[in-house]
Design a protein around this motif. Structure first.
Motif, PDB file in Angstrom:
ATOM      1  N   ASP A  52       0.852  -1.177   0.000  1.00  0.00           N
ATOM      2  CA  ASP A  52       0.000   0.000   0.000  1.00  0.00           C
ATOM      3  C   ASP A  52       0.895   1.236   0.000  1.00  0.00           C
ATOM      4  OD1 ASP A  52      -1.715   2.115   0.465  1.00  0.00           O
ATOM      5  OD2 ASP A  52      -2.832   1.097   2.042  1.00  0.00           O
ATOM      6  N   TYR A 101      -1.664  -1.611  -5.500  1.00  0.00           N
ATOM      7  CA  TYR A 101      -0.628  -0.828  -4.831  1.00  0.00           C
ATOM      8  C   TYR A 101      -1.135   0.502  -4.274  1.00  0.00           C
ATOM      9  CZ  TYR A 101       2.451  -4.302  -6.754  1.00  0.00           C
ATOM     10  OH  TYR A 101       3.043  -5.496  -7.050  1.00  0.00           O
ATOM     11  N   ASN A 102      -2.439   0.765  -4.393  1.00  0.00           N
ATOM     12  CA  ASN A 102      -3.037   2.004  -3.898  1.00  0.00           C
ATOM     13  C   ASN A 102      -2.264   3.218  -4.424  1.00  0.00           C
ATOM     14  OD1 ASN A 102      -4.706   3.819  -2.591  1.00  0.00           O
ATOM     15  ND2 ASN A 102      -3.701   3.563  -0.603  1.00  0.00           N
TER      16      ASN A 102
END
Length: 137
Positions: A52, A101-102
């Motif tokens: 993230d 992966y935001n």
């Protein structure tokens, strides 16, 4: 940040290679889609560690698509699916990477720009205007 760029680049390359291998084949031999089955097995691309990055905006500098007959960076981003195989694959790839992966992927397109000077000025100024540069594909 370097690890993030390396991870993003690896993910993009693996996705690109996957799309490339799926599109290759003999034109006169259509694929038999009736034998395709869903599988829960993992692939090499799906074994990448998902992280993230807190909504980080990945900025990619490209040349503008001016129609001068050279290869352009149309495979970097796509606004929506439109039925074109490459466009749709790019859209789905980016959507998956952004979700996993935001992050957001932003294409910064500079028409006729001297990318070497743009990058040099950015580095010398100590700013982080670009995360990735695809000047000439």
């Amino acid at each position: 940040m370097k690890h993030f760029i390396a991870t993003l680049t690896t993910a993009s390359l693996l996705c690109g290679l996957t799309v490339g291998t799926l599109s290759c084949g003999e034109a006169d031999e259509p694929a038999d889609v009736t034998d395709v089955q869903s599988s829960d097995s993992t692939t090499e691309a799906s074994q990448l560690e998902v992280k993230d990055f807190g909504g980080y905006n990945v900025r990619i500098l490209t040349r503008a698509d001016t129609g001068t007959g050279t290869w352009f960076t149309l495979d970097v981003t796509a606004e929506e699916e439109n039925g074109d195989a490459i466009n749709d694959a790019v859209f789905r790839r980016n959507q998956k990477i952004e979700e996993d992966y935001n992050i957001t992927i932003e294409r910064i397109s500079e028409e006729g720009a001297d990318h070497v000077n743009l990058i040099t000025q950015s580095v010398l100024a100590g700013d982080d205007t670009y995360d990735l540069v695809l000047s000439y594909l």
